[in-house]
Design a protein around this motif. Sequence first.
Motif, PDB file in Angstrom:
ATOM      1  N   GLU A 207     -41.079  34.627  -1.055  1.00 49.27           N
ATOM      2  CA  GLU A 207     -39.889  34.903  -1.860  1.00 49.27           C
ATOM      3  C   GLU A 207     -38.869  33.781  -1.723  1.00 49.27           C
ATOM      4  O   GLU A 207     -38.121  33.510  -2.660  1.00 49.27           O
ATOM      5  N   ALA A 208     -38.852  33.108  -0.563  1.00 49.00           N
ATOM      6  CA  ALA A 208     -37.974  31.951  -0.424  1.00 49.00           C
ATOM      7  C   ALA A 208     -38.334  30.885  -1.455  1.00 49.00           C
ATOM      8  O   ALA A 208     -37.446  30.256  -2.047  1.00 49.00           O
ATOM      9  N   TYR A 209     -39.627  30.696  -1.680  1.00 54.76           N
ATOM     10  CA  TYR A 209     -40.048  29.762  -2.726  1.00 54.76           C
ATOM     11  C   TYR A 209     -39.658  30.296  -4.101  1.00 54.76           C
ATOM     12  O   TYR A 209     -39.099  29.570  -4.937  1.00 54.76           O
ATOM     13  N   ASP A 210     -39.940  31.569  -4.364  1.00 53.35           N
ATOM     14  CA  ASP A 210     -39.668  32.134  -5.686  1.00 53.35           C
ATOM     15  C   ASP A 210     -38.188  32.118  -6.037  1.00 53.35           C
ATOM     16  O   ASP A 210     -37.838  32.069  -7.216  1.00 53.35           O
ATOM     17  N   TRP A 216     -35.821  22.952  -8.386  1.00 48.62           N
ATOM     18  CA  TRP A 216     -36.020  22.790  -6.948  1.00 48.62           C
ATOM     19  C   TRP A 216     -37.486  22.997  -6.590  1.00 48.62           C
ATOM     20  O   TRP A 216     -38.036  22.290  -5.731  1.00 48.62           O
ATOM     21  N   GLN A 217     -38.140  23.957  -7.211  1.00 47.26           N
ATOM     22  CA  GLN A 217     -39.559  24.170  -6.941  1.00 47.26           C
ATOM     23  C   GLN A 217     -40.358  22.910  -7.253  1.00 47.26           C
ATOM     24  O   GLN A 217     -41.210  22.479  -6.461  1.00 47.26           O
ATOM     25  N   LYS A 218     -40.080  22.317  -8.394  1.00 47.70           N
ATOM     26  CA  LYS A 218     -40.788  21.101  -8.784  1.00 47.70           C
ATOM     27  C   LYS A 218     -40.486  19.961  -7.816  1.00 47.70           C
ATOM     28  O   LYS A 218     -41.374  19.160  -7.476  1.00 47.70           O
ATOM     29  N   PHE A 219     -39.247  19.915  -7.349  1.00 50.44           N
ATOM     30  CA  PHE A 219     -38.820  18.852  -6.437  1.00 50.44           C
ATOM     31  C   PHE A 219     -39.539  18.938  -5.083  1.00 50.44           C
ATOM     32  O   PHE A 219     -40.012  17.928  -4.548  1.00 50.44           O
ATOM     33  N   THR A 261     -54.350  34.950  -0.444  1.00 50.40           N
ATOM     34  CA  THR A 261     -53.615  35.406  -1.632  1.00 50.40           C
ATOM     35  C   THR A 261     -53.577  34.331  -2.711  1.00 50.40           C
ATOM     36  O   THR A 261     -53.461  34.637  -3.894  1.00 50.40           O
ATOM     37  N   GLY A 262     -53.624  33.057  -2.295  1.00 51.35           N
ATOM     38  CA  GLY A 262     -53.475  31.963  -3.252  1.00 51.35           C
ATOM     39  C   GLY A 262     -52.046  31.771  -3.708  1.00 51.35           C
ATOM     40  O   GLY A 262     -51.802  31.047  -4.678  1.00 51.35           O
ATOM     41  N   TRP A 263     -51.065  32.354  -2.991  1.00 51.87           N
ATOM     42  CA  TRP A 263     -49.657  32.259  -3.378  1.00 51.87           C
ATOM     43  C   TRP A 263     -48.949  31.144  -2.624  1.00 51.87           C
ATOM     44  O   TRP A 263     -49.281  30.842  -1.474  1.00 51.87           O
ATOM     45  N   LYS A 264     -47.949  30.558  -3.280  1.00 44.79           N
ATOM     46  CA  LYS A 264     -47.158  29.488  -2.686  1.00 44.79           C
ATOM     47  C   LYS A 264     -46.063  30.057  -1.782  1.00 44.79           C
ATOM     48  O   LYS A 264     -45.466  31.083  -2.079  1.00 44.79           O
ATOM     49  N   ALA A 265     -45.800  29.348  -0.685  1.00 39.80           N
ATOM     50  CA  ALA A 265     -44.753  29.759   0.257  1.00 39.80           C
ATOM     51  C   ALA A 265     -44.015  28.533   0.772  1.00 39.80           C
ATOM     52  O   ALA A 265     -44.629  27.501   1.036  1.00 39.80           O
ATOM     53  N   LEU A 266     -42.719  28.662   0.927  1.00 41.05           N
ATOM     54  CA  LEU A 266     -41.931  27.608   1.553  1.00 41.05           C
ATOM     55  C   LEU A 266     -42.310  27.532   3.030  1.00 41.05           C
ATOM     56  O   LEU A 266     -42.467  28.563   3.697  1.00 41.05           O
ATOM     57  N   TYR A 267     -42.436  26.314   3.559  1.00 41.97           N
ATOM     58  CA  TYR A 267     -42.941  26.169   4.927  1.00 41.97           C
ATOM     59  C   TYR A 267     -42.141  25.113   5.699  1.00 41.97           C
ATOM     60  O   TYR A 267     -42.673  24.098   6.142  1.00 41.97           O
ATOM     61  N   VAL A 268     -40.860  25.354   5.842  1.00 39.72           N
ATOM     62  CA  VAL A 268     -40.012  24.569   6.742  1.00 39.72           C
ATOM     63  C   VAL A 268     -39.102  25.556   7.461  1.00 39.72           C
ATOM     64  O   VAL A 268     -38.772  26.611   6.933  1.00 39.72           O
ATOM     65  N   GLN A 269     -38.716  25.210   8.695  1.00 34.83           N
ATOM     66  CA  GLN A 269     -37.792  26.065   9.439  1.00 34.83           C
ATOM     67  C   GLN A 269     -37.105  25.235  10.513  1.00 34.83           C
ATOM     68  O   GLN A 269     -37.608  24.216  10.962  1.00 34.83           O
ATOM     69  N   ARG A 270     -35.940  25.702  10.905  1.00 35.53           N
ATOM     70  CA  ARG A 270     -35.046  24.904  11.730  1.00 35.53           C
ATOM     71  C   ARG A 270     -35.605  24.576  13.119  1.00 35.53           C
ATOM     72  O   ARG A 270     -35.301  23.539  13.694  1.00 35.53           O
ATOM     73  N   ASN A 271     -36.427  25.448  13.668  1.00 35.33           N
ATOM     74  CA  ASN A 271     -36.818  25.278  15.064  1.00 35.33           C
ATOM     75  C   ASN A 271     -37.798  24.120  15.275  1.00 35.33           C
ATOM     76  O   ASN A 271     -37.703  23.416  16.281  1.00 35.33           O
ATOM     77  N   ALA A 353     -51.422  22.404  -6.359  1.00 36.34           N
ATOM     78  CA  ALA A 353     -50.507  22.474  -7.500  1.00 36.34           C
ATOM     79  C   ALA A 353     -50.900  23.555  -8.495  1.00 36.34           C
ATOM     80  O   ALA A 353     -50.067  24.030  -9.283  1.00 36.34           O
ATOM     81  N   LYS A 354     -52.155  23.982  -8.492  1.00 39.22           N
ATOM     82  CA  LYS A 354     -52.614  25.001  -9.429  1.00 39.22           C
ATOM     83  C   LYS A 354     -52.358  26.426  -8.916  1.00 39.22           C
ATOM     84  O   LYS A 354     -52.607  27.394  -9.638  1.00 39.22           O
ATOM     85  N   ALA A 355     -51.870  26.556  -7.702  1.00 43.51           N
ATOM     86  CA  ALA A 355     -51.637  27.879  -7.128  1.00 43.51           C
ATOM     87  C   ALA A 355     -50.484  28.589  -7.836  1.00 43.51           C
ATOM     88  O   ALA A 355     -49.660  27.973  -8.515  1.00 43.51           O
TER      89      ALA A 355
END
Length: 377
Positions: A207-210, A216-219, A261-271, A353-355
Motif C-alpha cells: 500500500e505504501a507503493y500504491d 513517483w511510482q514511475k520515478f 502474489t506478483g505485487w509490487k512493494a516499496l522496499y526501503v526503510q530507515r534502519n 516492470a510487468k508486475a
Amino acid sequence: MPPNVVDTEAKVEELQYDLDSLDLKKLVREKGFYGVHPEIFYPPLEPYEHKDPGHLADPKLASLLDNAEKVFDVTPNIGTEIHGIQLNELTEQQKNDLALLVARRGVVFFRDQKINPKQSLELGRHYGPLHVHNVGAIPPAKNAHEILTIQIEADNEAYLKRFAGRRPADGWHSDVSYELQPSSLAFLKIDTLPPVGGDTLWASGYEAYDRLSPAWQKFVEGLEAVHSGDVHRETARATGYPLRREAPDNTHPVVRVHPVTGWKALYVQRNFTRRIVGFTKRESDAVLEFLYNHIETGIDFQVRFRWTEDAIAVWDNRVTFHAAIPDYLGLGNGGIRHGYRVTPTGERPYFDAKAKSRRQGLAEEKEAGATGAPGTQ
C-alpha cells in the motif's frame, strides 16, 4: 543441508540447556535475563535457489479458513487474525496456505499458541533456511543458534542509555534486509509482557507503493538502494558482543515484487537502507527521507497489534515494515518484554516492470469473481 544453516556444536559452557526441553518463558521468569553471546562464528552466506511454499497453496486457503474458529482482517490494508489454529499442529497444506495468506495480508496474528522453540525451528524451516542473527542474543542451548532472543527490561539503564536520543520511528525496518537474500517470513512469539504497553506496528509495503502518485511510482521503479549491516557491526563494537558473521552491505531494488502474489512493494526503510545508487548524497537523502516519512506516517496502511501472552505474529518481510513501540521503557513500572524470533530467508529481491500493484491485483480478482473472504483482501 541448506547453505544458510551451519552444523555447529557449540563447545562452550554457556550452552547448558537441551533444545528438546527448552522452555524460554519459564527460563525468563525464573532467572531473568538469560540470553548469551557465545563466540561461535559462521562463514558468509552462500546464494541458494529459494522455492516459496506459497506457490503450493490453495488460492481459497480452505485448509486454514475452514478449520479456524474465527478469522478477521484487523485493518483493510494489512493484518489478519486467526483463532482456533495451533501453529505446532499445522499440516503441510496449512503451512503452504499460511505462506500465501501472509504474502497477501502482510502479517497474520495467532493468540494462545502452545508451540515451543524446537517446534518453532521446525516450522520456520518449511519456509526457507533459517537466519542466524549476526549479533543478537541466543538461548543458552545447543542447536538453538537460529533463535533470536527478544528480552528488554523496562528499567534497564544500560539499554535506555544506549538508545537515548533515538526516535521510536527510527526503528522501522524489514529484518536483515542487508543480506543478499534477506528474510522472507518471520515468526515472533511474545510470552511475557510489561504491565502495559509494548505493542508492535506493521506497515504495508504494497500500500505504501500504491499510495505514491503515478509520477513517483514511475520515478522509483528501477532504482536500487544500498542496505547496510552497519547497525549490527556498530552494536558489536559498542557492546563487545562477537559478530558471529560479517553483516554485509547489499544492493536491492527500491520497489520489489513478491514472488507469490506478483505485487509490487516499496522496499526501503530507515534502519538498514543507506543510499540510492547513482544519486548524489543530497539527492539520495532527499528521496529516502520522503519515502521514510511516507511509510512512517502512513497510519491508514499500518496495523498495531496489542500482544497477549503466547501470541505469535507471522509476517512477510518482503512486503512489510515493522517497529516495536518502546512506550513502556523508563517509567518505573518494571516488567520484561520477552519472546523469541525465528527468521526464514528467501529469494534475492528483484523488480519486474510487468508486475502489478496490490490494488490492480485485487481489482482484477474482484472482476473475475473472487469471493473476498476474510483474510484474502
